[in-house]
Scaffold this motif. Sequence first.
Motif, PDB file in Angstrom:
ATOM      1  N   ARG A  53       0.830  -1.205   0.000  1.00 51.26           N
ATOM      2  CA  ARG A  53       0.000   0.000   0.000  1.00 51.26           C
ATOM      3  C   ARG A  53       0.864   1.254   0.000  1.00 51.26           C
ATOM      4  O   ARG A  53       0.617   2.207  -0.755  1.00 51.26           O
ATOM      5  CB  ARG A  53      -0.927  -0.009   1.223  1.00 51.26           C
ATOM      6  CG  ARG A  53      -1.886   1.184   1.250  1.00 51.26           C
ATOM      7  CD  ARG A  53      -3.031   0.989   2.235  1.00 51.26           C
ATOM      8  NE  ARG A  53      -2.583   1.056   3.622  1.00 51.26           N
ATOM      9  CZ  ARG A  53      -2.492   0.012   4.442  1.00 51.26           C
ATOM     10  NH1 ARG A  53      -2.821  -1.200   3.999  1.00 51.26           N
ATOM     11  NH2 ARG A  53      -2.093   0.161   5.691  1.00 51.26           N
ATOM     12  N   VAL A  54       1.911   1.267   0.800  1.00 50.36           N
ATOM     13  CA  VAL A  54       2.799   2.428   0.877  1.00 50.36           C
ATOM     14  C   VAL A  54       3.547   2.616  -0.447  1.00 50.36           C
ATOM     15  O   VAL A  54       3.672   3.738  -0.951  1.00 50.36           O
ATOM     16  CB  VAL A  54       3.804   2.263   2.034  1.00 50.36           C
ATOM     17  CG1 VAL A  54       4.854   3.378   2.000  1.00 50.36           C
ATOM     18  CG2 VAL A  54       3.068   2.280   3.382  1.00 50.36           C
ATOM     19  N   LYS A  55       4.002   1.525  -1.046  1.00 51.13           N
ATOM     20  CA  LYS A  55       4.727   1.625  -2.318  1.00 51.13           C
ATOM     21  C   LYS A  55       3.833   2.178  -3.422  1.00 51.13           C
ATOM     22  O   LYS A  55       4.274   2.940  -4.268  1.00 51.13           O
ATOM     23  CB  LYS A  55       5.272   0.255  -2.727  1.00 51.13           C
ATOM     24  CG  LYS A  55       6.518  -0.171  -1.971  1.00 51.13           C
ATOM     25  CD  LYS A  55       7.086  -1.475  -2.529  1.00 51.13           C
ATOM     26  CE  LYS A  55       8.410  -1.819  -1.887  1.00 51.13           C
ATOM     27  NZ  LYS A  55       8.978  -3.080  -2.433  1.00 51.13           N
ATOM     28  N   GLN A  56       2.548   1.762  -3.391  1.00 53.78           N
ATOM     29  CA  GLN A  56       1.625   2.260  -4.397  1.00 53.78           C
ATOM     30  C   GLN A  56       1.424   3.764  -4.262  1.00 53.78           C
ATOM     31  O   GLN A  56       1.386   4.508  -5.254  1.00 53.78           O
ATOM     32  CB  GLN A  56       0.283   1.539  -4.287  1.00 53.78           C
ATOM     33  CG  GLN A  56      -0.737   1.968  -5.321  1.00 53.78           C
ATOM     34  CD  GLN A  56      -0.271   1.690  -6.742  1.00 53.78           C
ATOM     35  OE1 GLN A  56       0.275   0.627  -7.008  1.00 53.78           O
ATOM     36  NE2 GLN A  56      -0.463   2.643  -7.631  1.00 53.78           N
ATOM     37  N   VAL A  57       1.329   4.230  -3.024  1.00 52.18           N
ATOM     38  CA  VAL A  57       1.181   5.665  -2.785  1.00 52.18           C
ATOM     39  C   VAL A  57       2.441   6.412  -3.237  1.00 52.18           C
ATOM     40  O   VAL A  57       2.363   7.486  -3.851  1.00 52.18           O
ATOM     41  CB  VAL A  57       0.887   5.941  -1.293  1.00 52.18           C
ATOM     42  CG1 VAL A  57       0.948   7.448  -1.001  1.00 52.18           C
ATOM     43  CG2 VAL A  57      -0.476   5.372  -0.914  1.00 52.18           C
ATOM     44  N   ILE A  58       3.573   5.835  -2.956  1.00 53.19           N
ATOM     45  CA  ILE A  58       4.839   6.439  -3.382  1.00 53.19           C
ATOM     46  C   ILE A  58       4.880   6.588  -4.901  1.00 53.19           C
ATOM     47  O   ILE A  58       5.259   7.632  -5.439  1.00 53.19           O
ATOM     48  CB  ILE A  58       6.039   5.591  -2.891  1.00 53.19           C
ATOM     49  CG1 ILE A  58       6.172   5.712  -1.369  1.00 53.19           C
ATOM     50  CG2 ILE A  58       7.336   6.013  -3.583  1.00 53.19           C
ATOM     51  CD1 ILE A  58       7.205   4.790  -0.771  1.00 53.19           C
ATOM     52  N   ASP A  59       4.463   5.525  -5.616  1.00 47.32           N
ATOM     53  CA  ASP A  59       4.446   5.577  -7.080  1.00 47.32           C
ATOM     54  C   ASP A  59       3.459   6.623  -7.579  1.00 47.32           C
ATOM     55  O   ASP A  59       3.747   7.383  -8.508  1.00 47.32           O
ATOM     56  CB  ASP A  59       4.065   4.205  -7.654  1.00 47.32           C
ATOM     57  CG  ASP A  59       5.157   3.168  -7.444  1.00 47.32           C
ATOM     58  OD1 ASP A  59       6.291   3.573  -7.148  1.00 47.32           O
ATOM     59  OD2 ASP A  59       4.865   1.965  -7.562  1.00 47.32           O
TER      60      ASP A  59
END
Length: 358
Positions: A57-63
């Motif tokens: 979830r955090v990586k998706q937000v970062i992207d």
Amino acid sequence: MTVSRLGVNIIMEPLPRGMKNMRITIKDIAQRSGVSCSTVSRVLTNHPNVDPKTRERVKQVIDELGYRPSRIARGLVMGQINVVALIIGDIRNPFYAELTRAVKDILNKEGYMVVVSDSDYDPQKEEIYIRAAEEYGFAGIIMITAMETEALIQQLEKLRCPVVLLNRYLPSVETDVISVDNYLGGYLAAEHLIKLGHRNIAHLAGFKNSSATRDRLRGFIDAHVHYGIQLNQERIVYGNLQMEAGYKFAKEYLSQNEDITAVFCGNDLMALGLIEALYEEGKEIPRDISVIGYDDIDMASLARVKLTTIRQPQYEMGQTAAEVLIDRMKGKIGAPKRIIFTPKLIIRESTAEYKPGK
């Protein structure tokens, strides 16, 4: 918008108005991901103690936000950043430009940024730049100029990051040194002029507190001794390695010492300045006086009289210094390295056989 990654459905809300033009922070990522800032930090540093679904979830937000972490900020937290200080004596000197290009080529490939600092051959500036590099947590230092002072020696001995000396060395400091054989270079220059029949040879040297200057001078003197030629110590004059020093030497010194038939300059820039002044005085090179330089910068072969000089393998020296520093920054230990390159005499148009009564 709903995005599926590894079987996890993530509902992405549109970015708030104006956020696309703002600098994204860890706090922004944490708020949109519904987690703490410390969790985001653990994701960014690949810490294992993060739930897989939360990590996704955090990586998706970062992207989605297009976040790019600040290497400098991260490095300051860790105590070191992937930045190398390159301290040079004179940014206008083409010799340093070629060394700088080589150093940057190698270090950039390894992910290091190079910060170039121009010391103007001022020991106090050198000390300031070294202090700044240490305070900001630079990964390493390469010094192309190192003026031997007690303060500088003490500072280098206390450094926590690796340092490589390029084209210089400090006898009392145990560190890696990459240089050319300056003693041999000075010997070759004097020998060339002596074999052409010159006996009244002057030497316009560099700075007194430079190891390169001292070694070239020793070679110059020893060549005279080897060939049984008496050397007048008054013929040894020190300059600042800039064209103006050569120009001034010709105007003020040579005009009062007309028995001098040849000059060995401590670098090409001073030699070119000297030649320019001699032409203004109506002299012909090499008919009236022979001139030899040191470095073999590009300008040496493009001058109105192509300059005879001592060539240093500039790019290879810079490349080697960078490679040695990279090994040290990666933790490679061992005795200090001392890698010495061989100079080469390049004969062009500015030197000729001495003819008495010219």
